[in-house]
Design a protein around this motif. Sequence first.
Motif, PDB file in Angstrom:
ATOM      1  N   ARG A   1       0.843  -1.199   0.000  1.00  0.00           N
ATOM      2  CA  ARG A   1       0.000   0.000   0.000  1.00  0.00           C
ATOM      3  C   ARG A   1       0.879   1.251   0.000  1.00  0.00           C
ATOM      4  O   ARG A   1       1.855   1.337   0.750  1.00  0.00           O
ATOM      5  CB  ARG A   1      -0.914   0.014   1.228  1.00  0.00           C
ATOM      6  N   PRO A   2       0.551   2.241  -0.818  1.00  0.00           N
ATOM      7  CA  PRO A   2       1.393   3.452  -0.880  1.00  0.00           C
ATOM      8  C   PRO A   2       1.196   4.346   0.331  1.00  0.00           C
ATOM      9  O   PRO A   2       0.092   4.441   0.880  1.00  0.00           O
ATOM     10  CB  PRO A   2       0.911   4.133  -2.160  1.00  0.00           C
ATOM     11  N   LYS A   3       2.270   5.001   0.722  1.00  0.00           N
ATOM     12  CA  LYS A   3       2.219   5.984   1.808  1.00  0.00           C
ATOM     13  C   LYS A   3       1.944   7.361   1.211  1.00  0.00           C
ATOM     14  O   LYS A   3       2.445   7.696   0.135  1.00  0.00           O
ATOM     15  CB  LYS A   3       3.544   6.003   2.562  1.00  0.00           C
ATOM     16  N   GLU A   4       1.161   8.135   1.907  1.00  0.00           N
ATOM     17  CA  GLU A   4       0.868   9.501   1.444  1.00  0.00           C
ATOM     18  C   GLU A   4       2.087  10.384   1.658  1.00  0.00           C
ATOM     19  O   GLU A   4       2.725  10.344   2.710  1.00  0.00           O
ATOM     20  CB  GLU A   4      -0.332  10.060   2.204  1.00  0.00           C
ATOM     21  N   ILE A   5       2.390  11.181   0.643  1.00  0.00           N
ATOM     22  CA  ILE A   5       3.488  12.146   0.756  1.00  0.00           C
ATOM     23  C   ILE A   5       2.929  13.544   0.485  1.00  0.00           C
ATOM     24  O   ILE A   5       1.898  13.697  -0.172  1.00  0.00           O
ATOM     25  CB  ILE A   5       4.637  11.829  -0.218  1.00  0.00           C
ATOM     26  N   ALA A   6       3.608  14.544   1.016  1.00  0.00           N
ATOM     27  CA  ALA A   6       3.134  15.922   0.864  1.00  0.00           C
ATOM     28  C   ALA A   6       3.303  16.430  -0.555  1.00  0.00           C
ATOM     29  O   ALA A   6       2.564  17.305  -1.008  1.00  0.00           O
ATOM     30  CB  ALA A   6       3.884  16.827   1.846  1.00  0.00           C
ATOM     31  N   GLU A   7       4.272  15.882  -1.271  1.00  0.00           N
ATOM     32  CA  GLU A   7       4.566  16.341  -2.628  1.00  0.00           C
ATOM     33  C   GLU A   7       3.517  15.830  -3.618  1.00  0.00           C
ATOM     34  O   GLU A   7       3.039  14.697  -3.510  1.00  0.00           O
ATOM     35  CB  GLU A   7       5.958  15.859  -3.063  1.00  0.00           C
ATOM     36  N   GLU A   8       3.200  16.674  -4.594  1.00  0.00           N
ATOM     37  CA  GLU A   8       2.215  16.319  -5.614  1.00  0.00           C
ATOM     38  C   GLU A   8       2.828  15.371  -6.648  1.00  0.00           C
ATOM     39  O   GLU A   8       3.979  15.534  -7.054  1.00  0.00           O
ATOM     40  CB  GLU A   8       1.711  17.584  -6.312  1.00  0.00           C
ATOM     41  N   LEU A   9       2.048  14.400  -7.066  1.00  0.00           N
ATOM     42  CA  LEU A   9       2.501  13.459  -8.085  1.00  0.00           C
ATOM     43  C   LEU A   9       2.111  13.957  -9.472  1.00  0.00           C
ATOM     44  O   LEU A   9       1.068  14.576  -9.654  1.00  0.00           O
ATOM     45  CB  LEU A   9       1.889  12.070  -7.848  1.00  0.00           C
ATOM     46  N   GLN A  10       2.949  13.670 -10.452  1.00  0.00           N
ATOM     47  CA  GLN A  10       2.649  13.974 -11.846  1.00  0.00           C
ATOM     48  C   GLN A  10       2.816  12.708 -12.672  1.00  0.00           C
ATOM     49  O   GLN A  10       3.616  11.838 -12.326  1.00  0.00           O
ATOM     50  CB  GLN A  10       3.565  15.071 -12.376  1.00  0.00           C
ATOM     51  N   ARG A  11       2.046  12.610 -13.747  1.00  0.00           N
ATOM     52  CA  ARG A  11       2.138  11.427 -14.606  1.00  0.00           C
ATOM     53  C   ARG A  11       3.201  11.656 -15.677  1.00  0.00           C
ATOM     54  O   ARG A  11       3.198  12.674 -16.368  1.00  0.00           O
ATOM     55  CB  ARG A  11       0.790  11.121 -15.248  1.00  0.00           C
ATOM     56  N   ILE A  12       4.074  10.664 -15.807  1.00  0.00           N
ATOM     57  CA  ILE A  12       5.154  10.727 -16.784  1.00  0.00           C
ATOM     58  C   ILE A  12       5.072   9.478 -17.661  1.00  0.00           C
ATOM     59  O   ILE A  12       4.978   8.355 -17.150  1.00  0.00           O
ATOM     60  CB  ILE A  12       6.526  10.804 -16.094  1.00  0.00           C
ATOM     61  N   GLY A  13       5.111   9.676 -18.964  1.00  0.00           N
ATOM     62  CA  GLY A  13       5.076   8.542 -19.879  1.00  0.00           C
ATOM     63  C   GLY A  13       3.762   8.446 -20.620  1.00  0.00           C
ATOM     64  O   GLY A  13       3.031   9.421 -20.759  1.00  0.00           O
ATOM     65  N   GLY A  14       3.447   7.252 -21.097  1.00  0.00           N
ATOM     66  CA  GLY A  14       2.274   7.033 -21.931  1.00  0.00           C
ATOM     67  C   GLY A  14       0.965   7.191 -21.190  1.00  0.00           C
ATOM     68  O   GLY A  14       0.904   7.161 -19.953  1.00  0.00           O
ATOM     69  N   ALA A  15      -0.097   7.334 -21.971  1.00  0.00           N
ATOM     70  CA  ALA A  15      -1.431   7.480 -21.389  1.00  0.00           C
ATOM     71  C   ALA A  15      -1.914   6.168 -20.788  1.00  0.00           C
ATOM     72  O   ALA A  15      -2.731   6.168 -19.867  1.00  0.00           O
ATOM     73  CB  ALA A  15      -2.411   7.948 -22.461  1.00  0.00           C
ATOM     74  N   TYR A  16      -1.413   5.053 -21.287  1.00  0.00           N
ATOM     75  CA  TYR A  16      -1.847   3.747 -20.781  1.00  0.00           C
ATOM     76  C   TYR A  16      -0.644   3.035 -20.169  1.00  0.00           C
ATOM     77  O   TYR A  16      -0.063   3.502 -19.214  1.00  0.00           O
ATOM     78  CB  TYR A  16      -2.501   2.945 -21.911  1.00  0.00           C
ATOM     79  N   ASP A  17      -0.272   1.897 -20.718  1.00  0.00           N
ATOM     80  CA  ASP A  17       0.861   1.160 -20.167  1.00  0.00           C
ATOM     81  C   ASP A  17       2.146   1.956 -20.382  1.00  0.00           C
ATOM     82  O   ASP A  17       2.346   2.570 -21.430  1.00  0.00           O
ATOM     83  CB  ASP A  17       0.970  -0.204 -20.864  1.00  0.00           C
ATOM     84  N   GLY A  18       3.009   1.950 -19.377  1.00  0.00           N
ATOM     85  CA  GLY A  18       4.273   2.673 -19.504  1.00  0.00           C
ATOM     86  C   GLY A  18       4.252   4.068 -18.925  1.00  0.00           C
ATOM     87  O   GLY A  18       5.243   4.794 -19.043  1.00  0.00           O
ATOM     88  N   GLY A  19       3.161   4.471 -18.277  1.00  0.00           N
ATOM     89  CA  GLY A  19       3.089   5.761 -17.604  1.00  0.00           C
ATOM     90  C   GLY A  19       3.106   5.563 -16.096  1.00  0.00           C
ATOM     91  O   GLY A  19       2.480   4.628 -15.579  1.00  0.00           O
ATOM     92  N   TYR A  20       3.835   6.431 -15.372  1.00  0.00           N
ATOM     93  CA  TYR A  20       3.977   6.277 -13.921  1.00  0.00           C
ATOM     94  C   TYR A  20       3.872   7.642 -13.242  1.00  0.00           C
ATOM     95  O   TYR A  20       4.099   8.673 -13.865  1.00  0.00           O
ATOM     96  CB  TYR A  20       5.330   5.632 -13.586  1.00  0.00           C
ATOM     97  N   LEU A  21       3.557   7.616 -11.951  1.00  0.00           N
ATOM     98  CA  LEU A  21       3.383   8.843 -11.178  1.00  0.00           C
ATOM     99  C   LEU A  21       4.602   9.083 -10.294  1.00  0.00           C
ATOM    100  O   LEU A  21       5.006   8.196  -9.529  1.00  0.00           O
ATOM    101  CB  LEU A  21       2.122   8.757 -10.309  1.00  0.00           C
ATOM    102  N   LEU A  22       5.150  10.278 -10.401  1.00  0.00           N
ATOM    103  CA  LEU A  22       6.331  10.651  -9.623  1.00  0.00           C
ATOM    104  C   LEU A  22       6.202  12.084  -9.126  1.00  0.00           C
ATOM    105  O   LEU A  22       5.621  12.928  -9.818  1.00  0.00           O
ATOM    106  CB  LEU A  22       7.590  10.556 -10.486  1.00  0.00           C
ATOM    107  N   PRO A  23       6.773  12.402  -7.964  1.00  0.00           N
ATOM    108  CA  PRO A  23       6.876  13.813  -7.564  1.00  0.00           C
ATOM    109  C   PRO A  23       7.991  14.485  -8.353  1.00  0.00           C
ATOM    110  O   PRO A  23       8.932  13.835  -8.820  1.00  0.00           O
ATOM    111  CB  PRO A  23       7.227  13.717  -6.071  1.00  0.00           C
ATOM    112  N   GLN A  24       7.898  15.782  -8.503  1.00  0.00           N
ATOM    113  CA  GLN A  24       8.856  16.519  -9.323  1.00  0.00           C
ATOM    114  C   GLN A  24      10.297  16.307  -8.854  1.00  0.00           C
ATOM    115  O   GLN A  24      11.214  16.133  -9.669  1.00  0.00           O
ATOM    116  CB  GLN A  24       8.506  18.016  -9.302  1.00  0.00           C
ATOM    117  N   GLY A  25      10.515  16.309  -7.563  1.00  0.00           N
ATOM    118  CA  GLY A  25      11.872  16.174  -7.047  1.00  0.00           C
ATOM    119  C   GLY A  25      12.549  14.875  -7.443  1.00  0.00           C
ATOM    120  O   GLY A  25      13.769  14.826  -7.603  1.00  0.00           O
TER     121      GLY A  25
END
Length: 300
Positions: A76-100
């Motif tokens: 289960r993911p832990k909540e972080i204060a930083e906002e996540l952004q989607r990087i990569g494809g719209a379907y498979d191959g896209g992942y969520l990462l914070p800017q830092g």
Amino acid sequence: TPYPPPDRVPARHRVIAVFRAKHRRFRRWWRSKPAFDFLYRRILQKRFMDDVQRWSSQADSVTERRLANDLMKRLRPKEIAEELQRIGGAYDGGYLLPQGATEVDAIFSPGVGYEAGFEAWFASRNVPCFLADASVDRAPLDYKNFNFIKKFVGAAETDDTVEINSWIETYVTTSCSELGLQMDIDGGEYEVLPAITKDNYARFRFIITEFHSLHRVVDRTFAEKLTNILDLIDKTHVIAHTHANNSAPPITWNGLRLFPTVEIVAVRKDLVTETGRYAEIPHALDEKNVPFRRDWTFVA
């Protein structure tokens, strides 16, 4: 003569007309993607359940259920204060990462296949991307910052496999301390992740991996292997996002939902601020891996 109104049509004719209409709708459905998805899902669920029954019958099912439940909760993911952004494809191959976490000097991507939208995002920002996959002849996209080798990535060196640590050290010096790892190697992750050195774990700003055959958590040997991997990740990283890949449907065993394929995004702890709560899933930026198949929300 015109056909008589419905109230004067013989009953047997009405039954035949209704049957033919339903038959036409059924044939359209049968040839559609939802029909294929339905049948595919049922076949996979039957196969997964047969596997689980075989593995769980070799040990105490109560103990195995407790271990499996604990491991699913650790994903289960832990909540972080930083906002996540989607990087990569719209379907498979896209992942969520914070800017830092994206501020890396290079990324390593074992298991490219035919999708490299995630790597392309970094390459377009002049980040060197090192890709490896012996199952394809070349990288799916052409970027000057792509460095592709036609080899698998593993825990030991062979003719068609490069060892994970030697691969990293071949292309970046030890002074390069900000790296990224994105890995989708169809089960090889259970050998590769334990083989990564402590120093290299500390260099990764993010570790993205797809865990395959997770329904095997009912097997004690597999559960111990996964526990060891999560212990290694937890020392330096926090799981900030988890997504169930809808290419494989979940199954229910002893009241426990098991997801065969799960993607995790782990971010180095010094880059984020944990709130002490679990993150909400699904995330608003989540997308289906397979657009025409039913989506599944990871729960544990």
